[in-house]
Design a protein around this motif. Structure first.
Motif, PDB file in Angstrom:
ATOM      1  N   UNK A  30      25.214   9.295  16.183  1.00 38.34           N
ATOM      2  CA  UNK A  30      25.941   8.209  16.850  1.00 38.34           C
ATOM      3  C   UNK A  30      26.161   7.013  15.927  1.00 38.34           C
ATOM      4  N   UNK A  31      26.960   6.066  16.402  1.00 34.82           N
ATOM      5  CA  UNK A  31      27.108   4.766  15.740  1.00 34.82           C
ATOM      6  C   UNK A  31      26.008   3.874  16.304  1.00 34.82           C
ATOM      7  N   UNK A  47      23.931  -4.632  27.953  1.00 34.25           N
ATOM      8  CA  UNK A  47      25.318  -4.251  27.610  1.00 34.25           C
ATOM      9  C   UNK A  47      25.479  -2.732  27.527  1.00 34.25           C
ATOM     10  N   UNK A  48      24.853  -2.083  28.462  1.00 38.57           N
ATOM     11  CA  UNK A  48      24.784  -0.614  28.415  1.00 38.57           C
ATOM     12  C   UNK A  48      26.173   0.039  28.418  1.00 38.57           C
ATOM     13  N   UNK A  49      27.063  -0.499  29.240  1.00 39.68           N
ATOM     14  CA  UNK A  49      28.380   0.125  29.363  1.00 39.68           C
ATOM     15  C   UNK A  49      29.116   0.148  28.014  1.00 39.68           C
ATOM     16  N   UNK A  50      29.054  -0.986  27.318  1.00 43.64           N
ATOM     17  CA  UNK A  50      29.735  -1.071  26.015  1.00 43.64           C
ATOM     18  C   UNK A  50      29.076  -0.121  25.013  1.00 43.64           C
ATOM     19  N   UNK A  51      27.755  -0.007  25.086  1.00 43.98           N
ATOM     20  CA  UNK A  51      27.042   0.893  24.157  1.00 43.98           C
ATOM     21  C   UNK A  51      27.417   2.346  24.445  1.00 43.98           C
ATOM     22  N   UNK A  52      27.468   2.704  25.729  1.00 42.87           N
ATOM     23  CA  UNK A  52      27.845   4.077  26.112  1.00 42.87           C
ATOM     24  C   UNK A  52      29.260   4.389  25.650  1.00 42.87           C
ATOM     25  N   UNK A  53      30.148   3.416  25.843  1.00 41.34           N
ATOM     26  CA  UNK A  53      31.562   3.635  25.508  1.00 41.34           C
ATOM     27  C   UNK A  53      31.729   3.859  24.003  1.00 41.34           C
ATOM     28  N   UNK A  54      31.017   3.070  23.213  1.00 45.01           N
ATOM     29  CA  UNK A  54      31.139   3.229  21.756  1.00 45.01           C
ATOM     30  C   UNK A  54      30.744   4.641  21.336  1.00 45.01           C
ATOM     31  N   UNK A  55      29.766   5.214  22.021  1.00 47.81           N
ATOM     32  CA  UNK A  55      29.280   6.537  21.628  1.00 47.81           C
ATOM     33  C   UNK A  55      29.629   7.623  22.636  1.00 47.81           C
ATOM     34  N   UNK A  56      30.774   7.471  23.319  1.00 39.90           N
ATOM     35  CA  UNK A  56      31.094   8.463  24.359  1.00 39.90           C
ATOM     36  C   UNK A  56      31.263   9.867  23.773  1.00 39.90           C
TER      37      UNK A  56
END
Ligand SMILES: Nc1c(N[C@@H]2O[C@H](COP(=O)(O)O)[C@@H](O)[C@H]2O)[nH]c(=O)[nH]c1=O
Ligand SMILES: [Zn+2]
Length: 401
Positions: A66-67, A168-177
Motif C-alpha cells: 500500500x501507500x 480520517x479513515x475514509x480518506x486512508x481507505x480511499x487512497x488504498x482502495x
C-alpha cells in the motif's frame, strides 16, 4: 511547495535528516506556535492529512504494497517523516523513526495504515516502534492484510502504548482502495474509465474520438494512469485511436500498457510499440498469428498467451503479477464483457456537454443482455464533480452476491 528535502529523497533522508530539515518540514506544514496549541481531532486530522500527502509521493510505485505515510510529533513539533517508497523497501514508520532519532522517545507517531506486526520482506514496525519508545500511535485505518489485521494495534497496546485508530479513515481507505480490494478479493481493483458526450457516445459513427473531453479532464486521466499499475485496451482501440496510454507527466509512474487481442490483428506501427517510456504487454491466445508475435517481440513488446483470453483471466494474471489497480480504457464490447465477468468494480465517467448524435456512434458499454430496467446495475457511493467544462461521475458497481 516541493522543497522538502526529507521527502524528495526518501532513502537519502534516513542518513541525512537534520535539524534544518525538521524546521523546513515544520514550516511547510504550518506548525507555528499557535498551531502547536491545537489538540485533539483537528490536530490529529491535520497530521493524518500530512501522512497521506507523504504517502502519495510513491503513487503508482508500491504495489503489491500500500501507500503509507508516517509523521512523528514531539511537543507539538514534527520531528520525523517518512513514506513507503516501494515493495521490498522499509515501511513508512521506519523512515520516520530514523529521521526522528532519539526524539521518537515519548513522541506520538501518526501513520495512515496500521503498523505491521509480521516478518515479511521487512521486520515488524510494531517492534521498531516499541523499541524506539514512542508513547502513542495514531492510526488511519486497520490493515486488512490477514498477516496484520489488528495484530499490530494489539501488539502496541500490549506493550503499554496508547493507540488511537480510525483518524480520517475514509480518506486512508480511499487512497488504498486498490490494495484493500487486492487483499480482500485476490484481484486488482478494476476501474472502467470512459469519456462520452451528453448523448452517450464515445466517438462519431466514423470512429473519431479525439477529443470528447476538455484538456483538464485529459490531465485528470493522465494522473489516474500514474496511480494505476496497468491500463487495458483491446485491439480495436489500438487500431482506431493509436493511443499512448502513458501518464504524460515528468517523473510520474507509467502503468503497464496491456492490449488484449485474440486475433493479433494489430498495426505494425503503433505508438504503443514505438514509445519506450512505459512497458507494453500484448495478451493473446495460443494459436494467434506467430508472425505478429515475433514482430511485436522484436519491438520490445512482451507477448503472452492466456487461453481463453477473458477479462477475469487477465485480472487473475495481473493479480499474480502483484498489481493493485487496473484501469480499463477499452471500447464498449470489451467493457461489457469485463463488467459481466466482475472484472470492474469502479466507474469513472467523464461527460462532455456536447451532442454528437448518430445511430451507429459507439457507446461506452456494449450489450449486457438486459431487457428490463430492473436489471440495470445501480451504482453505489456515487459522487460527481466538474472538471474544466466536463462532469466526472464516479461510482462503484454493486458486488454480486
Ligand atoms: N507498506 C507498509 C505496510 N505494509 C504492510 O506490510 C505488508 C508488506 O510487508 P513487507 O513485505 O514486509 O513490505 C503489506 O501487505 C501491508 O500489509 N505496513 C506498514 O505498517 N507500513 C508500511 O509502510
Ligand atoms: Zn511495517
Amino acid at each position: 511547495m516541493d522543497n522538502f528535502p526529507v521527502v524528495d529523497q526518501p532513502n537519502a533522508f534516513v542518513d541525512d535528516y537534520s535539524e534544518e530539515n525538521a524546521l523546513l518540514v515544520k514550516s511547510a506544514v504550518g506548525l507555528d506556535s499557535h498551531l502547536q496549541k491545537m489538540v485533539g481531532n483537528d490536530f490529529d486530522s491535520r497530521m493524518m492529512q500530512r501522512c497521506l500527502e507523504l504517502a502519495k509521493r510513491a503513487t503508482g510505485r508500491t504495489s503489491p504494497n500500500p501507500l503509507v505515510g508516517a509523521v512523528i510529533v514531539k511537543d507539538g513539533e514534527i520531528v520525523g517523516e517518512g513514506f513507503h517508497p516501494r515493495a521490498g523497501e522499509p515501511h513508512a514508520e521506519v523512515f520516520a523513526l530514523k529521521a526522528a532519532g532519539d526524539r521518537a522517545r515519548a513522541a506520538t507517531i501518526y501513520v495512515s495504515l496500521e503498523p505491521c506486526n509480521h516478518y515479511g520482506r521487512t521486520p515488524p514496525c510494531s517492534e521498531a516502534l516499541i523499541a524506539a519508545g514512542v508513547a502513542k500511535v495514531v492510526v488511519g485505518m486497520v490493515d486488512p492484510n490477514p498477516l496484520v489485521a489488528g495484530g499490530g494495534i494489539a501488539r502496541l497496546r500490549a506493550a503499554g502504548i496508547e493507540v488511537v485508530a480510525g483518524v480520517d479513515e475514509e480518506a486512508c481507505q480511499k487512497l488504498n482502495e486498490g490494495f484493500v480490494h487486492r487483499i480482500l478479493y485476490k484481484r486488482p481493483l478494476g476501474i472502467l474509465k470512459y469519456a462520452m458526450t451528453l448523448d452517450g457516445k464515445i466517438a462519431t459513427s466514423a470512429g473519431h474520438s479525439a477529443w470528447v473531453t476538455n484538456r483538464d479532464a485529459r490531465n485528470e486521466v493522465h494522473q489516474l494512469r500514474a496511480a494505476c499499475d496497468a491500463v487495458i485496451v483491446g485491439g480495436n482501440t489500438v487500431r482506431q485511436d493509436n493511443p499512448y496510454l502513458t501518464s504524460h507527466q515528468e517523473g510520474a509512474n507509467n502503468p503497464l500498457r496491456v492490449v488484449m487481442s485474440r486475433s493479433l490483428r494489430l498495426p505494425e506501427n503503433a505508438h504503443l510499440w514505438q514509445t519506450t517510456e512505459a512497458p507494453t504487454l500484448v495478451l493473446t491466445e495460443v494459436d494467434a498469428n506467430p508472425d505478429v508475435k515475433e514482430l511485436l517481440r522484436k519491438q520490445g513488446v512482451e507477448v503472452l498467451e492466456l487461453t481463453p483470453l477473458t477479462p477475469d483471466k487477465v485480472m487473475a494474471y495481473l493479480y499474480e503479477r502483484g498489481f493493485c489497480s487496473v484501469l480499463w480504457e477499452c471500447g464498449g464490447i470489451l467493457a461489457a464483457s469485463a463488467i459481466a465477468q466482475g472484472a470492474i468494480q469502479k466507474i469513472l465517467a467523464f461527460i462532455a456537454p456536447k451532442i454528437i448524435g448518430g445511430n451507429n456512434a459507439p457507446t461506452p458499454v456494449g450489450d449486457l443482455g438486459f431487457t428490463t430496467m430492473t436489471e440495470a446495475l445501480p451504482l453505489e457511493r456515487v459522487s460527481w464533480r466538474v472538471v474544466g467544462s466536463d462532469c466526472l461521475v464516479e461510482g462503484y458497481l454493486p458486488r454480486k452476491s
